[in-house]
Scaffold this motif. Structure first.
Motif, PDB file in Angstrom:
ATOM      1  N   UNK A   1       0.737  -1.225   0.115  1.00  3.93           N
ATOM      2  CA  UNK A   1      -0.088  -0.162  -0.018  1.00  3.93           C
ATOM      3  C   UNK A   1       0.937   1.235   0.104  1.00  3.93           C
ATOM      4  N   UNK A   2       2.110   1.151   0.436  1.00  9.33           N
ATOM      5  CA  UNK A   2       3.120   2.213   0.614  1.00  9.33           C
ATOM      6  C   UNK A   2       3.399   2.431  -1.034  1.00  9.33           C
ATOM      7  N   UNK A   3       3.704   1.649  -1.797  1.00  8.85           N
ATOM      8  CA  UNK A   3       3.904   1.780  -3.051  1.00  8.85           C
ATOM      9  C   UNK A   3       2.746   2.442  -3.825  1.00  8.85           C
ATOM     10  N   UNK A   4       1.484   1.717  -3.481  1.00  7.22           N
ATOM     11  CA  UNK A   4       0.215   2.379  -4.280  1.00  7.22           C
ATOM     12  C   UNK A   4       0.128   3.934  -3.618  1.00  7.22           C
ATOM     13  N   UNK A   5       0.629   4.246  -2.523  1.00  7.18           N
ATOM     14  CA  UNK A   5       0.334   5.675  -2.081  1.00  7.18           C
ATOM     15  C   UNK A   5       1.314   6.592  -2.871  1.00  7.18           C
ATOM     16  N   UNK A   6       2.478   6.132  -2.971  1.00  3.77           N
ATOM     17  CA  UNK A   6       3.541   6.865  -3.741  1.00  3.77           C
ATOM     18  C   UNK A   6       3.174   7.090  -5.274  1.00  3.77           C
ATOM     19  N   UNK A   7       2.710   5.997  -5.727  1.00  2.00           N
ATOM     20  CA  UNK A   7       2.428   5.996  -7.138  1.00  2.00           C
ATOM     21  C   UNK A   7       0.929   6.798  -7.290  1.00  2.00           C
TER      22      UNK A   7
END
Ligand code: NAD
Ligand code: LMR
Length: 441
Positions: A322-328
């Motif tokens: 979810x951290x990558x989803x947020x950064x994306x």
């Protein structure tokens, strides 16, 4: 696709290797050119840094990797800061848990007096790293999942209102994975409605993309089993004490069967049960020190010793994607729907505008846009109002250095039975935290 430069603040965290591995696993979605670790404990970070250097040379040699305790080096030329610091580390978590228990009160990392003590420490560390980020990379965004997130978020609102900090929690993500298991769906195919504060909220809807509502199906399961599922759905929240917590959701549901509860509500709604089932000499901090901390640091030392990360004990923390989803969402304006901790401003119609609430948001390049959740019922609203006032008083006490205000915060906490107990706990916490808290008068 653009390649990003990232700094992980709290580089010595037990979560760092899992999150780095998760980012390597997601390079096709989120390319990285530079990765830095930053920590104010060089020795602790050095062990993970040295091991990750070996791993990255083998698995992603194109990434410029470094680790440092120098803020300028760490925060210069970065697009995202992923923040997971623990001010006072595990030694202080142990105090947060054991001091309240000594007074017959729940001792928990983020809830009640333990969370208040941790919050008073975290504010200093968080403001420090926000200032470094703004000084050396003013366009950078901080994705913060340092705890206690509710108090940290309120401190950001009061003390750095314009900082590009996004506060997010992994607990609803983990519980949604359990729900998806219950109804045999993929978590990414589900959309939720939710209202509350961090570690203090309720799901009001869980639908698939076609609009089918699963709330009652999940509720029937939770009424019997809590969120305990048969298959491993989570790389985190698997230890014995967590299994008990997932199970206890059954009793949380019983109080208001309309909604699916966040597991952390057990500390507020069943504090007597919690104290009876706690061991003053062995708390969650001990479980983590003997478990995750030992496993991660032993694996790192093995990598250093062998000079290779092949068959290393580091595992991908896939639940943290979810951290990558947020950064994306920020980098590519994806309009991802995520639960975030944001200023209410009408998202919960009958709740204070200036409360930091946890609600679904659409996240794009400008940050999160909260989705309105309508009016909430009296029971939940009353609980939330009490708790959000505690969080506000803690931040007020930090800013003004007021003993009186912090005593009020502890007295108001649903977890603490009286002003006298609150004072006794507070005085012990002040003594234990004298190297960390601002002086209170
Ligand atoms: P940890 O003690 O292993 O790591 C925290 C690190 O932060 C330590 O290396 C410490 O030296 C460092 N640190 C402390 N103060 C600092 C400061 N001012 N500047 C820079 N570094 C500092 O703790 P952990 O258990 O790995 O947890 C780290 C944080 O992540 C906690 O706040 C925890 O509550 C939070 N957390 C995040 C998630 C998630 O969503 N992934 C899940 C659970 C916990
Ligand atoms: C941790 O593992 O430290 C956090 O997820 C919180 C907890 O109590 O387990």
């Amino acid at each position: 696709m653009k390649e990003f430069s990232i700094v992980i603040a709290g580089g010595g965290s037990t979560f760092t290797p899992g999150i780095v591995m998760m980012m390597l696993d997601n390079l096709d979605r989120f390319p990285i050119r530079q990765l830095k670790l930053y920590d104010n404990d060089g020795e602790r970070q050095g062990i993970l840094g040295e091991a990750l250097e070996i791993l990255l040379k083998e698995q992603a040699p194109h990434i410029n990797f470094s680790y440092t305790t120098d803020p300028e080096e760490a925060f210069t030329d970065v697009d995202f800061c992923m923040a997971h610091i623990r001010v006072g580390k595990y030694a202080m978590r142990e105090q947060d848990e054991k001091i309240p228990l000594k007074h017959g009160v729940v001792g928990q990392e983020t809830c009640g007096p333990g969370g208040i003590a941790y919050g008073m420490r975290s504010i200093t560390g968080m403001m420090e790293i926000i200032d470094y980020m703004e000084k050396y990379s003013p366009d950078c965004w901080m994705l913060n999942y340092s705890n206690p997130a509710a108090i940290v978020a309120e401190a950001c609102r009061r003390m750095r209102p314009n900082a590009k900090v996004l506060n997010i929690c992994d607990m609803p993500v983990g519980t949604l994975r359990r729900m998806s298991q219950i109804i045999n769906k993929k978590p990414e195919d589900l959309e939720v409605r939710y209202f509350g504060l961090n570690h203090f909220g309720w799901w009001t809807s869980v639908k698939d993309k076609e609009g089918h509502e699963y709330l009652s199906e999940i509720r029937d399961y939770v009424a019997e089993n809590g969120y305990l599922t048969q298959v491993e759905v989570d790389t985190q929240h698997m230890d014995k004490s967590w299994q008990e917590t997932h199970k206890k959701a059954k009793d949380l549901l019983a109080i208001d069967p309309r909604f699916l509860p966040n597991t952390y509500l057990k500390y507020y709604l069943y504090p007597d049960y919690e104290v009876q089932h706690s061991d003053c000499s062995y708390t969650r901090a001990n479980e983590v020190m003997e478990g995750r901390e030992k496993t991660v640091f032993t694996a790192a030392k093995k990598i250093i010793e062998k000079g290779t990360a092949e068959n290393s004990g580091f595992t991908i923390d896939s639940h943290a994607s979810f951290i990558v989803d947020l950064a994306r969402a920020i980098a590519f304006n994806t309009h991802e729907r995520m639960l975030m901790i944001v200023e209410n401003n009408g998202a919960i119609a009958n709740f204070d505008d200036d409360a930091m609430v946890e609600v679904p948001c659409i996240v794009g390049s400008d940050g999160p846009e909260p989705l309105t959740q309508g009016k909430i019922p009296a029971f939940e609203k009353g609980l939330m109002h009490q708790q959000v006032t505690v969080e506000k008083l803690v931040v007020e006490a930090y800013i003004t250095g007021s003993y009186q205000t912090l005593w009020q915060a502890l007295t108001l906490s649903k977890i603490i039975p009286s002003a006298e107990v609150a004072k006794n706990v507070l005085d012990d916490l002040i003594e234990a935290n004298k190297d960390f808290w601002p002086e209170l008068k």
